[in-house]
Enzyme design. Structure first.
Site, PDB file in Angstrom:
ATOM      1  N   GLY A 167      16.518  14.228   5.462  1.00 47.88           N
ATOM      2  CA  GLY A 167      15.846  15.066   4.474  1.00 47.88           C
ATOM      3  C   GLY A 167      14.393  14.729   4.235  1.00 47.88           C
ATOM      4  O   GLY A 167      13.877  14.976   3.142  1.00 47.88           O
ATOM      5  N   LYS A 168      13.694  14.198   5.238  1.00 43.26           N
ATOM      6  CA  LYS A 168      12.278  13.837   5.049  1.00 43.26           C
ATOM      7  C   LYS A 168      11.419  15.072   4.798  1.00 43.26           C
ATOM      8  O   LYS A 168      10.586  15.094   3.894  1.00 43.26           O
ATOM      9  CB  LYS A 168      11.781  13.074   6.284  1.00 43.26           C
ATOM     10  N   THR A 169      11.608  16.110   5.596  1.00 43.98           N
ATOM     11  CA  THR A 169      10.837  17.342   5.397  1.00 43.98           C
ATOM     12  C   THR A 169      11.177  17.998   4.071  1.00 43.98           C
ATOM     13  O   THR A 169      10.294  18.514   3.369  1.00 43.98           O
ATOM     14  CB  THR A 169      11.124  18.318   6.560  1.00 43.98           C
ATOM     15  N   GLU A 229      47.742   5.077  21.999  1.00 43.78           N
ATOM     16  CA  GLU A 229      47.211   5.337  20.655  1.00 43.78           C
ATOM     17  C   GLU A 229      48.020   4.601  19.588  1.00 43.78           C
ATOM     18  O   GLU A 229      47.457   4.080  18.621  1.00 43.78           O
ATOM     19  CB  GLU A 229      47.207   6.844  20.375  1.00 43.78           C
ATOM     20  N   ASP A 276      37.272   1.720  25.419  1.00 45.27           N
ATOM     21  CA  ASP A 276      37.659   0.605  24.550  1.00 45.27           C
ATOM     22  C   ASP A 276      37.116  -0.717  25.095  1.00 45.27           C
ATOM     23  O   ASP A 276      36.607  -1.557  24.337  1.00 45.27           O
ATOM     24  CB  ASP A 276      39.184   0.528  24.447  1.00 45.27           C
ATOM     25  N   GLY A 326      12.732   7.457   8.359  1.00 49.61           N
ATOM     26  CA  GLY A 326      14.178   7.530   8.246  1.00 49.61           C
ATOM     27  C   GLY A 326      14.808   8.163   9.464  1.00 49.61           C
ATOM     28  O   GLY A 326      14.127   8.818  10.269  1.00 49.61           O
ATOM     29  N   PRO A 327      16.113   7.990   9.627  1.00 49.35           N
ATOM     30  CA  PRO A 327      16.814   8.589  10.767  1.00 49.35           C
ATOM     31  C   PRO A 327      16.745  10.118  10.704  1.00 49.35           C
ATOM     32  O   PRO A 327      16.459  10.700   9.647  1.00 49.35           O
ATOM     33  CB  PRO A 327      18.254   8.092  10.600  1.00 49.35           C
ATOM     34  N   PRO A 328      17.009  10.794  11.809  1.00 46.86           N
ATOM     35  CA  PRO A 328      17.010  12.267  11.794  1.00 46.86           C
ATOM     36  C   PRO A 328      18.071  12.812  10.850  1.00 46.86           C
ATOM     37  O   PRO A 328      19.184  12.289  10.765  1.00 46.86           O
ATOM     38  CB  PRO A 328      17.325  12.640  13.259  1.00 46.86           C
ATOM     39  N   GLY A 329      17.717  13.862  10.117  1.00 53.65           N
ATOM     40  CA  GLY A 329      18.673  14.547   9.264  1.00 53.65           C
ATOM     41  C   GLY A 329      18.809  14.004   7.867  1.00 53.65           C
ATOM     42  O   GLY A 329      19.675  14.451   7.118  1.00 53.65           O
TER      43      GLY A 329
END
Length: 608
Positions: free
Chosen positions: A203-205, A423, A499, A198-201
């Site tokens: 919650g794998k650990t 903007e 842009d 999974g991507p970093p962050g």
């Protein structure tokens, strides 16, 4: 190597100097004044001697008062024994003794050396963490895994939110560790290794620790980089030691974080130098995976990585890491669940809506949401509030996405006017085109590194597919700022560089990857780079599988898409020129406009 030799020579020189100093001190302390026998007789007559030791060849004594040089001890050659009678006349205590000059000479060298060696061993033990003589050098092949016993792990599946599918996949691991005897009653075999991808962050650990906490077994945690040292063979030794320790404490869980540091494909990236040590470590890990049976040894191997595409294929084959569990970014429902876990730790006001916060944070991982809650709490504390309000969460989201506000960066009036129209050009184009993300806020307050203003659009729901029309609308919104500058000022500025870059990337993807161009047909002309888990662009070289003629056609198609999107934005802004000017004037005064402050724009299809 030369530096090591130089350091060793310096240490030897320091040790030798210390020994000489200690020897000199010892000789000074034990220094004895050698006097002629006639002077001894004089001392004896003057009653200046307090004690005498008689040896086979010498007479050593102590004076009642020190000599001019400060020494009170003396020695002289022994005379005939009959002289003892003369000594007794003066009431002097006479004792016999044996000369120990050889012993004293040896002691003057031996004692300083023993003392210095003791100090040296003490220092070495302190630097090696008290691991005995040799310290860390003797234990360099030992595993550095941190062992958490059952009582140390306070994490359960209740603390893990937003990844229900991953938790369901790992439930059988917990069931096996709790009751290994009955788990295989139907002949099923537990997977030897489970790889959390999974991507970093995401919650794998945390999930791995939750598995150990639910099962109530020891948890061996180690990073893949900790297997590799400067010494050859250390990584393989540490892998062996890790599995030996785990077998002694089974049932248990071995968790290897950042497996890509250890399991990179062998022979990959040949231009980056040799990887013999890493390959030996990987080979040892493969042997250990082949050598143990989880059903008999009650061991489970978990690993985590965010770069599965670079792992060695032998590591992922059936019988090793034969199960991969995706721990992906949470959807909206998952973000709500994660927010509920983190919001328990802060004081909230009544206007905070978890669903609304989750809707404003598509693409956020669990770590991002935890950081969001913390940033909102800090903002509330900074303003002196009693509780964290919804406005704090909105500001925290803007701070994370767009960067920190830089109110000290002063723009001249002309620049502020250009930025304001730029903007508002984005905002009006987004409001006019159907299917675009809702405009949340427009501001001309500089943020981040190079942003002089920003327009924040947040989707109302999670999207996984986009049509060509939606992609073209997105390009038109990106080019709306540049179109507004040309429409109002008749000139261009450098503010649209980012842009243009994003619009060109979308057009290039439409033509080369999505097969959406009528001229070039239903084909792909570039393979998608392995960005599955957030890999940075440019790591892998581009491979072109088409001719120069086709490349020119691709360039023309991309140019036509960008030009068409720019013309659409220009047409929309021309039709709403008065609204553009009036809203930009309001923005210059207020500096920030929310969604409620923006005008209502009729859909472009109706205007057309």
């Amino acid at each position: 190597m030369e530096r090591k030799v130089r350091i060793n020579i310096v240490y030897a020189a320091i040790a030798f100097a210390c020994i000489l100093l200690l020897q000199s001190w010892w000789q000074g302390v034990s220094r004895v004044e050698v006097i002629p026998y006639s002077e001894f007789q004089k001392f004896l007559t003057e009653n200046r001697i307090s004690e005498i030791v008689v040896t086979e060849r010498h007479i050593r004594g102590t004076l009642k008062s020190a000599l001019p040089d400060g020494n009170k001890t003396f020695t002289t050659t022994r005379v005939e024994p009959v002289l003892a009678e003369t000594f007794s006349k003066y009431g002097i205590k006479v004792t016999g003794g044996t000369d120990e000059t050889v012993l004293k000479s040896v002691a003057s060298w031996l004692l300083p050396m023993v003392l210095f060696l003791g100090i040296w061993m003490f220092v070495i033990r302190r630097f090696s963490g008290g691991q005995g003589l040799g310290g860390g050098m003797m234990s360099i092949g030992k595993s550095k895994a941190k062992v958490f016993v059952e009582n140390d792990i306070q994490v359960s599946f209740d603390d893990v939110a937003g990844v229900d599918e991953a938790k369901t996949e790992l439930q059988e691991i917990v069931a096996f560790l709790k009751n290994p005897d009955t788990y295989g009653r139907l002949g099923a075999r537990l997977p030897k290794g489970v790889l959390l991808v999974g991507p970093p962050g995401t919650g794998k650990t945390l999930i791995a620790r939750a598995v150990a906490g639910e099962a109530g077994v020891p948890f061996f945690s180690i990073s893949g980089s900790e297997f590799v040292e400067m010494f050859v063979g250390v990584g393989a030794a540490r892998v062996r030691d890790l599995f030996e320790q785990a077998r002694k404490t089974a049932p248990c869980i071995i968790f290897i974080d950042e497996l890509d540091a250890l399991g990179r494909a062998r022979g990959a990236f040949p231009g980056m130098g040799g990887h013999d040590e890493k390959e030996q470590t990987l080979n040892q890990l493969l042997m250990e995976l082949d050598g143990f049976d989880p059903s008999k040894e009650n061991m489970v191997l978990l690993a985590a990585t965010n770069r599965p595409e670079i792992l060695d294929p032998a590591l992922l084959r059936a019988g090793r890491f034969d199960r991969q569990v995706l721990v992906d970014r949470p959807d909206r429902l998952g973000r709500v669940q994660i927010l509920r876990v983190h919001l328990k730790k802060v004081e909230l006001s009544g206007d905070v809506d978890e669903e609304a916060v989750a809707g404003l944070t598509p693409g956020f991982t669990g770590a991002d949401l935890a950081n969001l809650v913390n940033e909102a709490a800090l903002l509330a504390t900074r303003r002196g509030g009693d509780a964290v309000a919804m406005a704090d969460f909105v500001e925290a989201i803007e701070r994370i996405i767009a960067g920190l506000e830089k109110k000290n960066r002063l723009l001249n009036p002309k620049e502020r006017e250009v930025v304001a129209h730029h903007e508002i050009g984005h905002a009006i184009t987004a409001l006019a085109l159907p299917g675009t993300d809702k405009v949340q806020k427009v501001s001309i307050i500089p943020r981040g590194i190079g942003s002089l203003g920003y327009t924040i659009q947040r989707p109302t729901e999670d999207r996984f597919l986009m049509t060509r029309q939606e992609l073209e609308n997105k390009m038109a919104v990106l080019l709306g700022g540049r179109a507004a500058e040309i429409l109002i000022f008749g000139n261009l500025s450098t503010g649209a560089a980012d842009d243009l870059n994003k619009a060109t990337d979308i057009a290039h993807a439409i033509v080369t990857r999505y097969g959406m161009d009528e001229t070039l047909g239903e084909m792909t002309y570039e393979s998608e780079r392995p960005l599955f888990l957030g890999e940075a662009a440019g790591v892998y070289p581009e491979r072109r599988g088409h001719s120069e003629v086709t490349a020119r056609e691709i360039d023309c198609a991309v140019r036509a898409l960008v030009h068409t999107a720019f013309e659409r934005a220009s047409s929309i802004l021309t039709a709403h020129r008065d609204t553009l000017v009036a809203t930009a004037k309001t923005l210059l005064e207020a500096e920030t406009l929310s969604a409620d402050d923006l005008p209502t724009i009729a859909p472009w299809d109706e205007v057309a």
